[in-house]
Design an enzyme around this catalytic site. Sequence first.
Site, mmCIF file in Angstrom:
data_model
loop_
_atom_site.group_PDB
_atom_site.id
_atom_site.type_symbol
_atom_site.label_atom_id
_atom_site.label_comp_id
_atom_site.label_asym_id
_atom_site.label_seq_id
_atom_site.Cartn_x
_atom_site.Cartn_y
_atom_site.Cartn_z
ATOM 1 N N SER A 8 0.846 -0.976 -0.282
ATOM 2 C CA SER A 8 0.287 0.143 0.491
ATOM 3 C C SER A 8 0.985 1.166 -0.156
ATOM 4 O O SER A 8 1.992 1.108 0.955
ATOM 5 C CB SER A 8 -0.944 0.107 1.098
ATOM 6 O OG SER A 8 -1.140 1.323 1.375
ATOM 7 N N HIS A 31 -0.923 -0.963 -4.032
ATOM 8 C CA HIS A 31 -2.288 -1.016 -3.938
ATOM 9 C C HIS A 31 -2.541 0.827 -3.085
ATOM 10 O O HIS A 31 -1.850 1.313 -2.853
ATOM 11 C CB HIS A 31 -2.055 -1.625 -2.345
ATOM 12 C CG HIS A 31 -3.548 -1.195 -1.377
ATOM 13 N ND1 HIS A 31 -5.213 -1.929 -1.919
ATOM 14 C CD2 HIS A 31 -4.495 -0.611 -0.848
ATOM 15 C CE1 HIS A 31 -5.871 -1.912 -1.259
ATOM 16 N NE2 HIS A 31 -5.246 -0.945 -0.422
ATOM 17 N N ASP A 33 -4.860 4.105 -2.101
ATOM 18 C CA ASP A 33 -6.302 4.062 -0.842
ATOM 19 C C ASP A 33 -6.275 5.620 -1.227
ATOM 20 O O ASP A 33 -5.770 6.578 -1.118
ATOM 21 C CB ASP A 33 -5.758 3.532 0.708
ATOM 22 C CG ASP A 33 -5.047 2.423 0.886
ATOM 23 O OD1 ASP A 33 -6.114 1.657 0.358
ATOM 24 O OD2 ASP A 33 -3.807 2.295 1.278
ATOM 25 N N MET A 35 -8.998 8.235 0.058
ATOM 26 C CA MET A 35 -10.262 8.932 0.658
ATOM 27 C C MET A 35 -11.207 9.960 0.621
ATOM 28 O O MET A 35 -9.844 11.180 0.502
ATOM 29 C CB MET A 35 -9.383 8.159 2.301
ATOM 30 C CG MET A 35 -8.546 7.101 2.526
ATOM 31 S SD MET A 35 -7.720 6.968 3.735
ATOM 32 C CE MET A 35 -6.204 5.683 4.121
ATOM 33 N N HIS A 64 -8.470 0.734 -3.971
ATOM 34 C CA HIS A 64 -9.014 0.525 -3.055
ATOM 35 C C HIS A 64 -9.986 1.945 -3.025
ATOM 36 O O HIS A 64 -9.073 3.064 -2.101
ATOM 37 C CB HIS A 64 -7.795 0.366 -1.864
ATOM 38 C CG HIS A 64 -9.003 -0.567 -0.053
ATOM 39 N ND1 HIS A 64 -8.469 -0.032 0.476
ATOM 40 C CD2 HIS A 64 -9.794 -0.104 -0.610
ATOM 41 C CE1 HIS A 64 -9.336 -0.186 1.664
ATOM 42 N NE2 HIS A 64 -10.730 -0.160 1.784
ATOM 43 N N MET A 66 -12.317 4.896 -0.952
ATOM 44 C CA MET A 66 -12.524 4.704 0.818
ATOM 45 C C MET A 66 -13.360 5.511 0.612
ATOM 46 O O MET A 66 -12.761 7.224 0.936
ATOM 47 C CB MET A 66 -11.760 4.343 2.164
ATOM 48 C CG MET A 66 -11.237 3.572 2.273
ATOM 49 S SD MET A 66 -10.176 3.296 3.310
ATOM 50 C CE MET A 66 -8.442 3.078 1.390
ATOM 51 N N MET A 135 -11.542 -6.556 5.163
ATOM 52 C CA MET A 135 -11.074 -5.404 6.028
ATOM 53 C C MET A 135 -10.405 -5.838 7.343
ATOM 54 O O MET A 135 -11.137 -6.199 8.114
ATOM 55 C CB MET A 135 -11.694 -3.912 6.317
ATOM 56 C CG MET A 135 -11.614 -3.248 5.004
ATOM 57 S SD MET A 135 -10.041 -2.294 3.716
ATOM 58 C CE MET A 135 -9.163 -1.568 5.463
ATOM 59 N N GLY A 140 -8.760 3.880 7.077
ATOM 60 C CA GLY A 140 -8.830 4.982 7.570
ATOM 61 C C GLY A 140 -7.285 5.836 7.506
ATOM 62 O O GLY A 140 -6.741 6.614 7.134
ATOM 63 N N ASP A 173 -6.428 -6.275 4.504
ATOM 64 C CA ASP A 173 -5.375 -5.339 3.937
ATOM 65 C C ASP A 173 -5.669 -4.232 5.475
ATOM 66 O O ASP A 173 -7.173 -4.174 6.257
ATOM 67 C CB ASP A 173 -6.680 -3.967 2.661
ATOM 68 C CG ASP A 173 -5.750 -3.146 2.955
ATOM 69 O OD1 ASP A 173 -4.775 -2.431 3.905
ATOM 70 O OD2 ASP A 173 -6.829 -2.141 2.827
#
Length: 220
Positions: A8, A31, A33, A35, A64, A66, A135, A140, A173
């Site tokens: 990540s 990966h 993320d 957010m 991913h 979020m 998860m 977060g 993850d």
Amino acid sequence: MSQRIYPSILSADFANLETELQRISTADAAHVDVMDNHFVPNLTLGLPVAERLQQVSPIPLDIHLMIENPERWAPGYAEMGAFSVTFHAEATAEPVALARKIRQIGSRASLALKPGTRAEQYLDILGEFDQILVMTVEPGFGGQKFMADTMPKLRLLNDARKRLEIDVWLQVDGGITADTITAAAEAGADTFVAGSSVFGGVPADNIATLREAVRAHGGH
Ligand code: DX5
Ligand code: ZN
């Protein structure tokens, strides 16, 4: 069964992402993320940055999301050529429609479940997805502790995919290290995201260590 390691980049140096991607080129995918500070209480990057990462990355991108309203954004990540696009079950009322849209554009479609979200209600639609992300921390932030109480959910999904003979990958993850990866592999995970345990130290060495740990314990 093949097992995949996805570092990540949340734990990478955000001022040098191209170099950081080079440092993890022995991994199976990177990966990413995304957010939005609404679905989770943190903010990272969006489509313009991901598009540049896609252009320079030596390995495929595993996105991913979020975010709230994934219907609005997920197709764009598929259009830019992401290998896989994950959205959260908690963020949409129409997971099947969105998965079909992502697949139709050409990416793998993946559904993420927060630690408190049960998997039972998704078993009948498992074939609509290429991957389920279980998860193993509250989404977060990087660097949190692995939640072993999510392992029964992974076992349930692993049993279901075998029973239904569906080739859906099971991703974990959060808090994945050389110590915790074996529990996740034993419960059925085949795709492992690791942030702090890869970028803390020499990434290529850490990727090799994770691969070795998971190989020693096999998969299901
Ligand atoms: C957390 C992110 C993870 C995070 C994992 O919300 O989804 O991908 O980077 O970081 P570690 O491996 O440090 O727990
Ligand atoms: Zn993630």
